[in-house]
Design an enzyme around this catalytic site. Structure first.
Site, mmCIF file in Angstrom:
data_model
loop_
_atom_site.group_PDB
_atom_site.id
_atom_site.type_symbol
_atom_site.label_atom_id
_atom_site.label_comp_id
_atom_site.label_asym_id
_atom_site.label_seq_id
_atom_site.Cartn_x
_atom_site.Cartn_y
_atom_site.Cartn_z
ATOM 1 N N HIS A 116 0.901 -1.239 -0.041
ATOM 2 C CA HIS A 116 -0.088 -0.116 0.157
ATOM 3 C C HIS A 116 0.686 1.226 -0.019
ATOM 4 C CE1 HIS A 116 -3.981 -2.074 0.808
ATOM 5 N NE2 HIS A 116 -3.228 -2.718 0.897
ATOM 6 N N ASP A 154 3.599 9.439 -0.883
ATOM 7 C CA ASP A 154 2.574 8.833 -0.341
ATOM 8 C C ASP A 154 2.027 7.501 -1.326
ATOM 9 O OD1 ASP A 154 0.031 8.172 1.230
ATOM 10 O OD2 ASP A 154 -0.483 10.378 1.001
HETATM 11 P P1 ADQ Z 1 -3.042 6.473 4.642
HETATM 12 O O1 ADQ Z 1 -1.428 6.686 5.083
HETATM 13 O O2 ADQ Z 1 -3.631 6.259 5.906
HETATM 14 O O3 ADQ Z 1 -3.204 5.161 4.358
HETATM 15 P P2 ADQ Z 1 -4.927 7.620 2.958
HETATM 16 O O4 ADQ Z 1 -4.929 6.625 1.814
HETATM 17 O O5 ADQ Z 1 -5.066 9.054 2.759
HETATM 18 O O6 ADQ Z 1 -3.657 7.512 3.840
HETATM 19 O O7 ADQ Z 1 -6.060 7.065 3.856
HETATM 20 C C1 ADQ Z 1 -6.537 7.516 4.849
HETATM 21 C C2 ADQ Z 1 -8.051 7.168 5.370
HETATM 22 O O8 ADQ Z 1 -8.317 7.682 6.718
HETATM 23 C C3 ADQ Z 1 -8.975 7.942 4.284
HETATM 24 O O9 ADQ Z 1 -10.057 7.124 4.131
HETATM 25 C C4 ADQ Z 1 -9.412 9.117 5.187
HETATM 26 O O10 ADQ Z 1 -10.627 9.244 5.249
HETATM 27 C C5 ADQ Z 1 -9.228 8.518 6.718
HETATM 28 N N1 ADQ Z 1 -9.048 9.657 7.475
HETATM 29 C C6 ADQ Z 1 -8.092 10.854 7.339
HETATM 30 N N2 ADQ Z 1 -8.242 11.456 8.260
HETATM 31 C C7 ADQ Z 1 -9.222 11.460 8.973
HETATM 32 C C8 ADQ Z 1 -9.840 11.825 10.292
HETATM 33 N N3 ADQ Z 1 -9.370 13.090 10.889
HETATM 34 N N4 ADQ Z 1 -11.004 11.170 10.535
HETATM 35 C C9 ADQ Z 1 -11.397 10.176 10.170
HETATM 36 N N5 ADQ Z 1 -10.891 9.555 9.251
HETATM 37 C C10 ADQ Z 1 -9.791 10.115 8.702
HETATM 38 C C11 ADQ Z 1 -2.405 3.916 3.464
HETATM 39 C C12 ADQ Z 1 -1.074 4.460 2.533
HETATM 40 C C13 ADQ Z 1 -1.675 5.454 1.453
HETATM 41 C C14 ADQ Z 1 -2.663 4.386 0.674
HETATM 42 C C15 ADQ Z 1 -3.594 3.735 1.480
HETATM 43 C C16 ADQ Z 1 -4.529 2.637 0.900
HETATM 44 O O11 ADQ Z 1 0.003 5.671 3.275
HETATM 45 O O12 ADQ Z 1 -0.689 5.792 0.378
HETATM 46 O O13 ADQ Z 1 -3.587 5.261 -0.234
HETATM 47 O O14 ADQ Z 1 -3.052 3.011 2.480
HETATM 48 O O15 ADQ Z 1 -3.805 1.822 0.249
#
Ligand code: ADQ
Length: 455
Positions: A156, A365
């Site tokens: 991921h 990311d």
């Molecule tokens: P993350 O680094 O966690 O994931 P991201 O892909 O942006 O990053 O996903 C974060 C998730 O958490 C999103 O669904 C978002 O809605 C939720 N979220 C963020 N802030 C929040 C908040 N304050 N309250 C509630 N929910 C919140 C890792 C990798 C990424 C990759 C994903 C999926 O680092 O690059 O996209 O896995 O593979």
């Protein structure tokens, strides 16, 4: 008959809430649950409480197989090797990776434990699908235990360039673990290429046509499969009168800004939250006559607070928020609204609907789902997405305003451009972004990955 699928991930797709198990939120779980239900699948992962041994149980039509982790495992495997070594190394070494032999030993020990739990439930010709950087040795251990299984691995986070990966004292071991899989898949083309180069350099692999590499007498498929979201879920929530109404009230509560700018992230040093604050500071300085035209909301979810780099980041970010607010605030108005907590999905969607400009500025990311969620939440095709070119999402979301997050002036100028952008341009960019996000949703991701494994 289709063979059984066993998903292996750091965590189970369920969490203990008060007195029962509940399915965890998130598109990945939602995409996989129906597939696993249909195929009588199982999920192997940690149950979430250190030191607790939980017997396998059924939930949501899936056999849940908890793997026990002790407090030492959490310290040395999870906070240590996973998040003190691999996470920074794979994210361009933005923070310095630490290399400790006792962390590595814990990583091996814990990966073996997950693999043994998989072997207990995997049919001889069954499918094991291993998720993410915490479990890169698991494909190798599973292969030894169930030689004829089909094994897939999905990363991921980004796979780093060979120059960075070479620093890892256990680079060959990690690569050997991974190439025991039949398919190794990544978010982006760049990651897939970086991985292929590493296999070539350290294991003598020979890349072949159509994304395969011959290594150790086997052929491994190296695949690009960008992850997505459940678009309809976000779209429907965003269009609901209740959320539309809440978004209107939110704007009023924020003092009816002309432009509401939003950031949503885990409070992680890879996400570029500090860069964003500097850009907002610069925008406010450029609009010194009327800074109250803007409001910036940053929602930051607490994460990995036991790791020192995360504590430092929190202090830095909160110091910046205090300084900027101190400089610009007046009674009844301040430019930055900082929420340090996780928020329920309804509230998150309300923020997405209320925001005119979404600032997504990670320094690196894997994909970044926040960018996709924002796009899915714009039923009227308004809203501007500013996106770091170092997020995997930028590989396909070319209609966003792409920025180099290391260049604060460029981010600030882009913010200014977003503020002034004509509605026609906003609409045409958003329409094109929506097409991409819809096409590459999480269901397609699951289909693409699993069909490669079944081929
Ligand atoms: P993350 O680094 O966690 O994931 P991201 O892909 O942006 O990053 O996903 C974060 C998730 O958490 C999103 O669904 C978002 O809605 C939720 N979220 C963020 N802030 C929040 C908040 N304050 N309250 C509630 N929910 C919140 C890792 C990798 C990424 C990759 C994903 C999926 O680092 O690059 O996209 O896995 O593979």
């Amino acid at each position: 008959m289709d063979s059984r699928i066993v998903v292996v991930a750091n965590r189970l797709p369920v969490r203990w809430v008060e007195d029962r198990w509940e399915t965890s939120p998130g598109g990945l779980v939602r995409a996989l649950v129906p597939i696993l239900e249909e195929r009588k699948g199982a999920w192997v992962g940690w149950g979430g409480v250190a030191g607790e041994t939980i017997e396998p149980f059924g939930h949501a039509g899936i056999e849940q197989i908890p793997v026990p982790l002790s407090t030492d495992d959490i310290d040395d495997f999870y906070f240590g090797f996973c998040n003190g070594t691999l996470w920074p190394l794979y994210h361009d070494a933005i923070a310095s990776p630490d290399f400790h032999r006792h962390w590595w030993r814990a990583y091996e020990r814990v990966n073996r434990r997950y693999a043994e739990a998989v072997a207990e439930v995997l049919d001889p010709e069954g499918i094991a699908w291993v998720q993410d950087y915490q479990l890169q040795l698991a494909p190798g251990f599973i292969r030894n235990l169930v030689p004829s299984a089909k094994i897939g691995f999905y990363l991921h986070i980004p796979w780093p360039p060979v120059e960075l990966f070479s620093r890892l004292p256990w680079r060959a071991e990690i690569l050997r673990g991974l190439v025991a899989a039949d398919v190794v898949a990544f978010q982006t083309r760049r990651s897939a290429e970086n991985f292929t180069r590493c296999v070539r350099r350290y294991l003598g692999g020979v890349p072949k046509a159509q994304g395969t590499i011959d290594v150790g007498g086997r052929t491994v498929r190296v695949q690009r499969a960008p992850i997505g979201i459940d678009v309809d879920e976000f779209r429907q929530l965003a269009a609901s009168p209740e959320i539309q109404d809440r978004a209107r009230r939110l704007r009023e509560d924020l003092g009816k800004p002309e432009k509401l700018i939003l950031g949503v992230d885990r409070l992680d040093y890879t996400k570029g939250i500090d860069v964003r604050l500097k850009a907002v500071d610069t925008l406010l300085a450029m609009s010194a006559d009327r800074p109250d035209r803007y409001a910036f909301v940053q929602v930051a979810v607490p994460t990995r607070e036991e790791v020192p780099a995360y504590k430092d980041l929190r202090e830095r970010v909160e110091g910046m928020v205090g300084r900027i607010n101190g400089e610009y605030a007046r009674p009844g108005w301040s430019p930055i609204h900082y929420l340090h907590r996780s928020i329920p999905l309804h509230d998150l969607v309300t923020y997405y609907v209320a925001a005119d400009i979404m600032l997504v500025t990670p320094l690196r990311d894997g994909m970044n789902l926040v960018a996709k969620e924002y796009v899915a939440c714009r039923p009227d095709n308004d809203g501007v997405l500013i996106l770091s070119e170092f997020a995997g999402a930028a590989e396909n979301m070319r209609s966003a305003l792409l920025v180099n997050p290391h260049d604060v002036d460029q981010v600030a100028t882009t913010l200014q451009n977003a503020v002034e952008m004509e509605p026609e341009e906003i609409e045409s960019r958003m329409r094109s972004l929506k097409k991409t996000v819809k096409r590459e949703d999480v269901y397609r991701w699951a289909r693409v990955c699993l069909s490669a494994l079944e081929a």
